[in-house]
Write a protein that holds these residues in place. Structure first.
Motif, PDB file in Angstrom:
ATOM      1  N   SER A   1       1.382   4.128  -2.972  1.00 40.30           N
ATOM      2  CA  SER A   1       1.157   5.555  -2.720  1.00 40.30           C
ATOM      3  C   SER A   1       2.335   6.388  -3.208  1.00 40.30           C
ATOM      4  CB  SER A   1       0.936   5.789  -1.222  1.00 40.30           C
ATOM      5  OG  SER A   1      -0.260   5.177  -0.795  1.00 40.30           O
TER       6      SER A   1
ATOM      7  N   SER B   1       0.825  -1.207   0.000  1.00 39.33           N
ATOM      8  CA  SER B   1       0.000   0.000   0.000  1.00 39.33           C
ATOM      9  C   SER B   1       0.857   1.255   0.000  1.00 39.33           C
ATOM     10  CB  SER B   1      -0.932  -0.016   1.218  1.00 39.33           C
ATOM     11  OG  SER B   1      -1.719   1.152   1.268  1.00 39.33           O
ATOM     12  N   GLU B   2       1.893   1.270   0.824  1.00 36.48           N
ATOM     13  CA  GLU B   2       2.760   2.454   0.885  1.00 36.48           C
ATOM     14  C   GLU B   2       3.557   2.620  -0.408  1.00 36.48           C
ATOM     15  OE1 GLU B   2       4.938   3.223   4.373  1.00 36.48           O
ATOM     16  OE2 GLU B   2       3.189   3.029   5.687  1.00 36.48           O
TER      17      GLU B   2
ATOM     18  N   ASN C   1       0.489   5.893   4.918  1.00 34.51           N
ATOM     19  CA  ASN C   1       0.742   6.228   3.522  1.00 34.51           C
ATOM     20  C   ASN C   1       0.982   7.722   3.326  1.00 34.51           C
ATOM     21  OD1 ASN C   1       0.256   3.569   3.086  1.00 34.51           O
ATOM     22  ND2 ASN C   1      -1.565   3.814   1.821  1.00 34.51           N
TER      23      ASN C   1
ATOM     24  N   SER D   1      -2.831   3.074   5.228  1.00 34.16           N
ATOM     25  CA  SER D   1      -2.722   1.622   5.099  1.00 34.16           C
ATOM     26  C   SER D   1      -3.344   0.868   6.271  1.00 34.16           C
ATOM     27  CB  SER D   1      -1.248   1.205   4.962  1.00 34.16           C
ATOM     28  OG  SER D   1      -0.514   1.602   6.102  1.00 34.16           O
TER      29      SER D   1
END
Length: 321
Positions: free
Chosen positions: A21, A17-18, A157, A148
């Motif tokens: 981003s 997720s990070e 994030n 996240s």
């Protein structure tokens, strides 16, 4: 009780997720980013970086990165700024204000004050339409779709995006300034890199320890010289010019092949054309020479004059690795 598999999956989801981003930020790198980089590069003052909460922590890291790579920067906590610390800002400074929402009460109070003396305000926010976004001269967009964490609350994030945008800016400035590893070392003289690029042989050389014998010195006195020098070596000098060296390894090899040392002198066992280095050379070059030739000491010569010995232990003790 959460399972091992669930823990692993959670960690992987967070990292993915990070990373997504951060990747999304490339869509926001445009002419505005170029103008911000040029503004900071051409500034006669510092870049004052401010924020509140977790954004303030990111601001501190960005400041540390900029200062260590040649861009003068200063951290200003947003809440402290409106209680006296605003005096830190000088007329020539540019200001980078970081806020995910761009609408926090402290930012609304601070933004117009930061512009009061004509300072250029750069907003870094996930909401360009926010108060900060509209009040800023330039906006760096760090929008993220969500945090996240499962509750979409903990700054994860969003702060990673801020940090990454700050790094992107810092790296661009490094390239614009032609900032080299040698320049970096000047700002980090106490670190391993600084020592590699700045520390010279002369800085480690103990000129009071210059073990030396002459070619006709007896083996017994050669051993005494090596022992007193405590560096495992002695130079062999003739008319104050080096003609060879004798190491403790040379002594061991002699004892393995010789029944008696009676009548033997330094010139019988010395190694000629010893590896040497100039006192003005970098210590890292001395270390590389030792590694290349599998030796633990180097004779130091300046224009042919014997200055002493640099030992591997002295280099390792300084942390030059």
């Amino acid at each position: 009780m959460i399972t091992k598999e669930a823990i692993l999956n959670s960690a992987k989801r967070t990292l993915i997720s990070e990373s997504e981003s951060i990747a999304k930020l490339t869509d926001f790198i445009d002419d505005t980013f170029v103008k911000v980089a040029e503004l900071i590069y051409q500034s006669k003052g510092r870049l004052v970086v401010t924020g509140i909460g977790k954004s303030a922590i990111i601001a501190q890291k960005i400041v540390a990165t900029l200062n260590s790579t040649g861009t003068p920067a200063l951290f200003l906590h947003a809440s402290e700024a409106i209680h006296g610390d605003l005096g830190m800002v000088q007329a020539a400074d540019a200001i980078l204000c970081i806020s995910k929402s761009g609408n926090s009460p402290e930012i609304k109070v601070l933004a117009p004050l930061l512009k009061r003396n004509g300072n250029i305000l750069i907003g870094m926010t996930g909401n360009p339409d926010s108060y900060l976004g509209k009040a800023s001269h330039f906006v760096l967009n760090t929008w993220v779709a969500a945090e996240s964490d499962p509750n979409n609350l903990a700054p994860t994030n969003s702060t990673t995006a801020q940090l990454a945008m700050g790094d992107a800016l810092a790296v661009c400035l490094i390239e614009m300034r032609n900032f080299t590893a040698a320049d970096f070392a000047l700002y980090h003289p106490g670190g391993a890199l600084g020592k590699k690029l700045l520390l010279k042989v002369n800085d480690l050389l103990d000129t009071s320890r210059r073990p030396a014998v002459t070619p006709d010195t007896s083996i017994k006195n050669v051993i005494v010289s090596i022992s007193e020098g405590r560096m495992g070596v002695t130079a062999v000098l003739s008319e104050q010019k080096i003609v060879g060296i004798i190491t403790d390894g040379d002594l061991r090899r002699m004892l393995n092949t010789t029944e008696t040392i009676t009548g033997l002198t330094a010139q019988d066992i010395m190694s000629v054309n010893p590896k040497h280095i100039h006192s003005d050379s970098l210590v890292v070059d001395a270390l590389n020479t030792m590694e290349n030739y599998s030796i633990t000491q180097l004779i130091v010569l300046d224009e042919g004059n014997y200055k002493g010995v640099i030992h591997l232990h002295d280099i390792l003790k300084e942390g030059v690795v």
